[in-house]
Design a protein around this motif. Sequence first.
Motif, PDB file in Angstrom:
ATOM      1  N   THR A 128       0.819  -1.305   0.126  1.00  0.00           N
ATOM      2  CA  THR A 128       0.131   0.014   0.037  1.00  0.00           C
ATOM      3  C   THR A 128       0.797   1.139   0.046  1.00  0.00           C
ATOM      4  O   THR A 128       0.375   2.402   0.174  1.00  0.00           O
ATOM      5  CB  THR A 128      -1.016   0.064   1.333  1.00  0.00           C
ATOM      6  OG1 THR A 128       0.056  -0.047   2.244  1.00  0.00           O
ATOM      7  CG2 THR A 128      -1.784  -1.102   1.294  1.00  0.00           C
ATOM      8  N   ALA A 129       2.082   1.042  -0.198  1.00  0.00           N
ATOM      9  CA  ALA A 129       3.064   2.164  -0.172  1.00  0.00           C
ATOM     10  C   ALA A 129       2.733   2.937  -1.468  1.00  0.00           C
ATOM     11  O   ALA A 129       2.360   2.427  -2.587  1.00  0.00           O
ATOM     12  CB  ALA A 129       4.426   1.832  -0.182  1.00  0.00           C
ATOM     13  N   GLY A 130       3.036   4.418  -1.377  1.00  0.00           N
ATOM     14  CA  GLY A 130       3.070   5.285  -2.420  1.00  0.00           C
ATOM     15  C   GLY A 130       1.520   6.000  -2.584  1.00  0.00           C
ATOM     16  O   GLY A 130       1.184   6.107  -3.686  1.00  0.00           O
ATOM     17  N   GLY A 131       0.649   6.003  -1.480  1.00  0.00           N
ATOM     18  CA  GLY A 131      -0.406   6.777  -1.600  1.00  0.00           C
ATOM     19  C   GLY A 131      -0.475   8.107  -2.088  1.00  0.00           C
ATOM     20  O   GLY A 131      -1.437   8.489  -2.811  1.00  0.00           O
ATOM     21  N   GLU A 181       6.800  -5.137 -11.703  1.00  0.00           N
ATOM     22  CA  GLU A 181       6.797  -5.350 -10.271  1.00  0.00           C
ATOM     23  C   GLU A 181       6.649  -3.810  -9.601  1.00  0.00           C
ATOM     24  O   GLU A 181       5.702  -3.895  -8.502  1.00  0.00           O
ATOM     25  CB  GLU A 181       7.947  -6.096  -9.725  1.00  0.00           C
ATOM     26  CG  GLU A 181       7.933  -7.578 -10.086  1.00  0.00           C
ATOM     27  CD  GLU A 181       8.923  -8.465  -9.341  1.00  0.00           C
ATOM     28  OE1 GLU A 181       8.780  -9.253  -8.788  1.00  0.00           O
ATOM     29  OE2 GLU A 181      10.188  -8.049  -9.296  1.00  0.00           O
ATOM     30  N   TRP A 182       7.339  -2.968  -9.974  1.00  0.00           N
ATOM     31  CA  TRP A 182       7.233  -1.833  -9.388  1.00  0.00           C
ATOM     32  C   TRP A 182       5.749  -1.123  -9.655  1.00  0.00           C
ATOM     33  O   TRP A 182       5.245  -0.633  -8.736  1.00  0.00           O
ATOM     34  CB  TRP A 182       8.365  -0.932  -9.909  1.00  0.00           C
ATOM     35  CG  TRP A 182       8.348   0.534  -9.282  1.00  0.00           C
ATOM     36  CD1 TRP A 182       8.470   1.044  -8.394  1.00  0.00           C
ATOM     37  CD2 TRP A 182       7.586   1.683 -10.228  1.00  0.00           C
ATOM     38  NE1 TRP A 182       8.242   2.437  -8.217  1.00  0.00           N
ATOM     39  CE2 TRP A 182       7.753   2.995  -9.284  1.00  0.00           C
ATOM     40  CE3 TRP A 182       6.954   1.470 -11.497  1.00  0.00           C
ATOM     41  CZ2 TRP A 182       7.083   4.214  -9.821  1.00  0.00           C
ATOM     42  CZ3 TRP A 182       6.290   2.751 -11.727  1.00  0.00           C
ATOM     43  CH2 TRP A 182       6.469   4.075 -11.016  1.00  0.00           C
ATOM     44  N   PRO A 187      -0.324   2.865  -6.590  1.00  0.00           N
ATOM     45  CA  PRO A 187      -1.762   2.972  -6.532  1.00  0.00           C
ATOM     46  C   PRO A 187      -2.025   2.935  -8.174  1.00  0.00           C
ATOM     47  O   PRO A 187      -3.275   2.727  -8.496  1.00  0.00           O
ATOM     48  CB  PRO A 187      -1.992   4.303  -5.931  1.00  0.00           C
ATOM     49  CG  PRO A 187      -0.887   4.324  -4.666  1.00  0.00           C
ATOM     50  CD  PRO A 187       0.348   3.579  -5.394  1.00  0.00           C
ATOM     51  N   ILE A 188      -1.279   3.695  -9.048  1.00  0.00           N
ATOM     52  CA  ILE A 188      -1.590   3.903 -10.624  1.00  0.00           C
ATOM     53  C   ILE A 188      -1.350   2.718 -11.269  1.00  0.00           C
ATOM     54  O   ILE A 188      -2.069   2.620 -12.312  1.00  0.00           O
ATOM     55  CB  ILE A 188      -0.350   4.921 -11.042  1.00  0.00           C
ATOM     56  CG1 ILE A 188      -1.032   5.490 -12.289  1.00  0.00           C
ATOM     57  CG2 ILE A 188       0.802   4.197 -11.147  1.00  0.00           C
ATOM     58  CD1 ILE A 188      -0.154   6.380 -12.811  1.00  0.00           C
ATOM     59  N   GLY A 189      -1.042   1.755 -10.663  1.00  0.00           N
ATOM     60  CA  GLY A 189      -1.209   0.402 -11.255  1.00  0.00           C
ATOM     61  C   GLY A 189      -2.081  -0.494 -10.720  1.00  0.00           C
ATOM     62  O   GLY A 189      -2.417  -1.677 -11.512  1.00  0.00           O
ATOM     63  N   ARG A 190      -2.945   0.002 -10.223  1.00  0.00           N
ATOM     64  CA  ARG A 190      -4.197  -0.795  -9.481  1.00  0.00           C
ATOM     65  C   ARG A 190      -5.138  -1.206 -10.770  1.00  0.00           C
ATOM     66  O   ARG A 190      -5.751  -2.289 -10.556  1.00  0.00           O
ATOM     67  CB  ARG A 190      -5.110  -0.116  -8.349  1.00  0.00           C
ATOM     68  CG  ARG A 190      -4.081  -0.182  -7.378  1.00  0.00           C
ATOM     69  CD  ARG A 190      -4.836   0.710  -6.052  1.00  0.00           C
ATOM     70  NE  ARG A 190      -4.209   0.905  -4.918  1.00  0.00           N
ATOM     71  CZ  ARG A 190      -4.062   1.697  -4.007  1.00  0.00           C
ATOM     72  NH1 ARG A 190      -5.363   2.619  -4.170  1.00  0.00           N
ATOM     73  NH2 ARG A 190      -3.507   1.641  -2.773  1.00  0.00           N
TER      74      ARG A 190
END
Length: 222
Positions: A128-131, A181-182, A187-190
Motif C-alpha cells: 500500500t506504499a505510495g499513496g 513489479e514496481w 496505486p497507479i497500477g491498480r
Amino acid sequence: MDPYKVLQVDPEAEDEVIQAAYRRLAQKYHPDVAGPDGSARMAAINAAWELLRDPKRRAGVDRERRIARHAAEGAHQAQTAAGARSAGSSTPPPASPSAARGGAAASAGAGPRPAETVSSDWSSGRSTAGGGYDPSRMRAPEGLGAAGPPPGDASGTVLSFGRYAGWSLGEIARRDVDYVEWLDRMPIGRPYRDEIDVLLRKAGRRRSAATEAQDRRGLFRR
C-alpha cells in the motif's frame, strides 16, 4: 498536423499514391488557381509532403502517430476501469435469484451470509506504499516515453504515462519485468493488477501459497 489527413491519403498508402495526391491538391490550391485564400492550405500541403516524401521522416511520423494512438487507448482503458470501480463501490451488482433467496433467509434469521470464496491462486499482501504518488512526475528525469517506441507484438493494456508510454504491459514485461513489479506496488497500477498478476506469474516472479506447498510435498515423493 497529421500529414496523412492534409494530403487525404491512408497511412498505409504507397509512396506513388501520396505523390499523386500531393500533385492533385497542389494544382487545386495553388495561389495562382485558388487565389490568396489557398495560400494557407498550400503551405500545409507542402509541409505535409515534405514530411512524407522522405522515408526517415515518414517513419518518424508513423512512430509518433502510433504512440499517440496507444496512449489514447491506454487512457481510455484506465478511465473505463476507474469508472467501473467507482460504480462498483457505490452500486452493488444485481443479485442472482439464489443470492436473493439467501439474503431473504438471512433476514429471516437463517444465519449470517457465508464468506465469499476467492481463488487460491490470488496473491495477498499487495503493498500500500505510495499513496501520494503523482503519475505526472513518474521518473521525470527520463521523460515521457523515454524508453522509445514499443518493440512490437503488443499484448495487454497500453500505458499512457511514464517512460514506457505507448508500450503494452506485455512488451514491458518482456523488456523490464522489474518495472512491472514496481508498477504493481503503486496505486497507479491498480487498474492493471489482474494483467500484472498474470505477467508476474508467467515470469516466475509470483507464486501462490497452494502451489508452493504442492512443490514442497513433491520434494519427498519417491
